[in-house]
Design a protein around this motif. Sequence first.
Motif, PDB file in Angstrom:
ATOM      1  N   ALA A  59      -1.768  19.984 -10.588  1.00  0.00           N
ATOM      2  CA  ALA A  59      -2.089  18.389 -10.489  1.00  0.00           C
ATOM      3  C   ALA A  59      -1.144  17.851 -11.602  1.00  0.00           C
ATOM      4  N   LEU A  60      -1.059  18.456 -12.667  1.00  0.00           N
ATOM      5  CA  LEU A  60      -0.230  18.093 -13.754  1.00  0.00           C
ATOM      6  C   LEU A  60       1.194  18.186 -13.604  1.00  0.00           C
ATOM      7  N   ARG A  61       1.557  19.160 -12.770  1.00  0.00           N
ATOM      8  CA  ARG A  61       2.843  19.278 -12.313  1.00  0.00           C
ATOM      9  C   ARG A  61       3.395  18.296 -11.281  1.00  0.00           C
ATOM     10  N   ARG A  62       2.408  17.888 -10.506  1.00  0.00           N
ATOM     11  CA  ARG A  62       2.723  17.057  -9.530  1.00  0.00           C
ATOM     12  C   ARG A  62       2.776  15.335  -9.866  1.00  0.00           C
ATOM     13  N   VAL A  63       1.955  15.214 -11.181  1.00  0.00           N
ATOM     14  CA  VAL A  63       1.930  14.008 -11.828  1.00  0.00           C
ATOM     15  C   VAL A  63       3.650  13.866 -12.246  1.00  0.00           C
ATOM     16  N   ARG A  64       3.883  14.991 -12.666  1.00  0.00           N
ATOM     17  CA  ARG A  64       5.167  14.753 -13.741  1.00  0.00           C
ATOM     18  C   ARG A  64       6.205  14.602 -12.908  1.00  0.00           C
ATOM     19  N   ALA A  65       6.290  15.622 -11.332  1.00  0.00           N
ATOM     20  CA  ALA A  65       7.325  15.173 -10.524  1.00  0.00           C
ATOM     21  C   ALA A  65       7.400  13.811  -9.849  1.00  0.00           C
ATOM     22  N   PHE A  66       6.078  13.124  -9.903  1.00  0.00           N
ATOM     23  CA  PHE A  66       5.919  11.850  -9.396  1.00  0.00           C
ATOM     24  C   PHE A  66       6.524  10.856 -10.272  1.00  0.00           C
ATOM     25  N   GLY A  67       6.645  11.420 -11.663  1.00  0.00           N
ATOM     26  CA  GLY A  67       7.243  10.518 -12.741  1.00  0.00           C
ATOM     27  C   GLY A  67       6.066   9.472 -13.443  1.00  0.00           C
ATOM     28  N   ALA A  68       4.930  10.034 -13.292  1.00  0.00           N
ATOM     29  CA  ALA A  68       4.071   9.182 -13.929  1.00  0.00           C
ATOM     30  C   ALA A  68       3.622   9.710 -15.407  1.00  0.00           C
ATOM     31  N   ASP A  69       3.485   8.982 -16.256  1.00  0.00           N
ATOM     32  CA  ASP A  69       3.153   9.224 -17.481  1.00  0.00           C
ATOM     33  C   ASP A  69       1.614   9.704 -17.756  1.00  0.00           C
ATOM     34  N   ILE A  70       1.485  10.754 -18.539  1.00  0.00           N
ATOM     35  CA  ILE A  70       0.320  11.132 -18.982  1.00  0.00           C
ATOM     36  C   ILE A  70      -0.275  10.367 -20.103  1.00  0.00           C
ATOM     37  N   VAL A 110       1.012  -1.355  -0.061  1.00  0.00           N
ATOM     38  CA  VAL A 110      -0.177  -0.037   0.012  1.00  0.00           C
ATOM     39  C   VAL A 110       0.828   1.464   0.074  1.00  0.00           C
ATOM     40  N   SER A 111       2.077   1.174   0.449  1.00  0.00           N
ATOM     41  CA  SER A 111       2.896   2.421   0.589  1.00  0.00           C
ATOM     42  C   SER A 111       3.040   3.343  -0.777  1.00  0.00           C
ATOM     43  N   LYS A 112       3.277   2.801  -2.036  1.00  0.00           N
ATOM     44  CA  LYS A 112       3.745   3.405  -3.132  1.00  0.00           C
ATOM     45  C   LYS A 112       2.388   3.977  -3.563  1.00  0.00           C
ATOM     46  N   VAL A 113       1.151   3.103  -3.537  1.00  0.00           N
ATOM     47  CA  VAL A 113      -0.136   3.851  -3.974  1.00  0.00           C
ATOM     48  C   VAL A 113      -0.372   4.953  -3.197  1.00  0.00           C
ATOM     49  N   THR A 114      -0.311   4.873  -1.756  1.00  0.00           N
ATOM     50  CA  THR A 114      -0.564   5.899  -0.711  1.00  0.00           C
ATOM     51  C   THR A 114       0.297   7.115  -1.007  1.00  0.00           C
ATOM     52  N   GLN A 115       1.801   6.817  -1.350  1.00  0.00           N
ATOM     53  CA  GLN A 115       2.535   7.984  -1.766  1.00  0.00           C
ATOM     54  C   GLN A 115       2.068   8.799  -3.132  1.00  0.00           C
ATOM     55  N   PHE A 116       1.415   8.029  -3.940  1.00  0.00           N
ATOM     56  CA  PHE A 116       1.038   8.339  -5.185  1.00  0.00           C
ATOM     57  C   PHE A 116      -0.209   9.566  -4.758  1.00  0.00           C
ATOM     58  N   TYR A 117      -1.326   8.997  -4.296  1.00  0.00           N
ATOM     59  CA  TYR A 117      -2.458   9.627  -4.008  1.00  0.00           C
ATOM     60  C   TYR A 117      -2.232  10.907  -3.036  1.00  0.00           C
ATOM     61  N   ALA A 118      -1.142  10.756  -2.067  1.00  0.00           N
ATOM     62  CA  ALA A 118      -0.526  11.790  -1.261  1.00  0.00           C
ATOM     63  C   ALA A 118      -0.091  12.971  -1.926  1.00  0.00           C
ATOM     64  N   GLU A 119       0.859  12.391  -2.648  1.00  0.00           N
ATOM     65  CA  GLU A 119       1.997  13.459  -3.345  1.00  0.00           C
ATOM     66  C   GLU A 119       1.185  13.961  -4.473  1.00  0.00           C
ATOM     67  N   VAL A 120       0.401  13.489  -5.307  1.00  0.00           N
ATOM     68  CA  VAL A 120      -0.211  13.949  -6.530  1.00  0.00           C
ATOM     69  C   VAL A 120      -1.401  14.838  -6.269  1.00  0.00           C
ATOM     70  N   LEU A 121      -2.304  14.089  -5.275  1.00  0.00           N
ATOM     71  CA  LEU A 121      -3.656  14.908  -5.132  1.00  0.00           C
ATOM     72  C   LEU A 121      -3.621  15.501  -3.595  1.00  0.00           C
ATOM     73  N   GLY A 122      -2.640  15.382  -3.005  1.00  0.00           N
ATOM     74  CA  GLY A 122      -2.592  16.168  -1.583  1.00  0.00           C
ATOM     75  C   GLY A 122      -3.540  15.504  -0.586  1.00  0.00           C
ATOM     76  N   LEU A 123      -4.090  14.164  -0.845  1.00  0.00           N
ATOM     77  CA  LEU A 123      -5.166  13.632   0.099  1.00  0.00           C
ATOM     78  C   LEU A 123      -4.122  13.293   1.409  1.00  0.00           C
ATOM     79  N   GLU A 124      -4.778  13.146   2.445  1.00  0.00           N
ATOM     80  CA  GLU A 124      -4.311  13.087   3.864  1.00  0.00           C
ATOM     81  C   GLU A 124      -4.425  11.891   4.531  1.00  0.00           C
ATOM     82  N   VAL A 125      -3.478  11.109   5.027  1.00  0.00           N
ATOM     83  CA  VAL A 125      -3.675  10.005   5.644  1.00  0.00           C
ATOM     84  C   VAL A 125      -4.746   9.963   6.900  1.00  0.00           C
ATOM     85  N   VAL A 126      -5.962   9.431   6.765  1.00  0.00           N
ATOM     86  CA  VAL A 126      -6.757   9.690   7.837  1.00  0.00           C
ATOM     87  C   VAL A 126      -7.173   8.137   8.881  1.00  0.00           C
ATOM     88  N   MET A 127      -6.697   7.233   8.379  1.00  0.00           N
ATOM     89  CA  MET A 127      -6.440   5.671   9.048  1.00  0.00           C
ATOM     90  C   MET A 127      -5.231   4.917   8.392  1.00  0.00           C
TER      91      MET A 127
END
Length: 116
Positions: free
Chosen positions: A75-86, A15-32
Amino acid sequence: MQVKRIVTNLAAADVSKVTQFYAEVLGLEVVMDQGWIVTLAAPTKMAPQISIASEGGSGTAVPELSVEVDDLDEALRRVRAFGADIEYGPTSEPWHVRRFYVRDPLGRLVNILVHE
């Protein structure tokens, strides 16, 4: 009866890499965080929605998730910084939405959009 919340569950061996993606790209916060399950959330209230589609619009595949943001360029900047392809876009659609598609670390197609 009223629906109070709709939660998307994504199966992941790690779950760590997927959590990192949604936290870094979308700014979501871990609530649990139970180790085997991590729930991320935005600090805003949202209306539960489910979309049922035969295509994703403009001849694209149906995305598994659609996420509306307030700043698509950020959001586009964050996706590219994460290294994901559009995979599609960014583009302005005839239905007054600007969006792009990206795949998360699980390979799920995510539609990130802003209403114009």
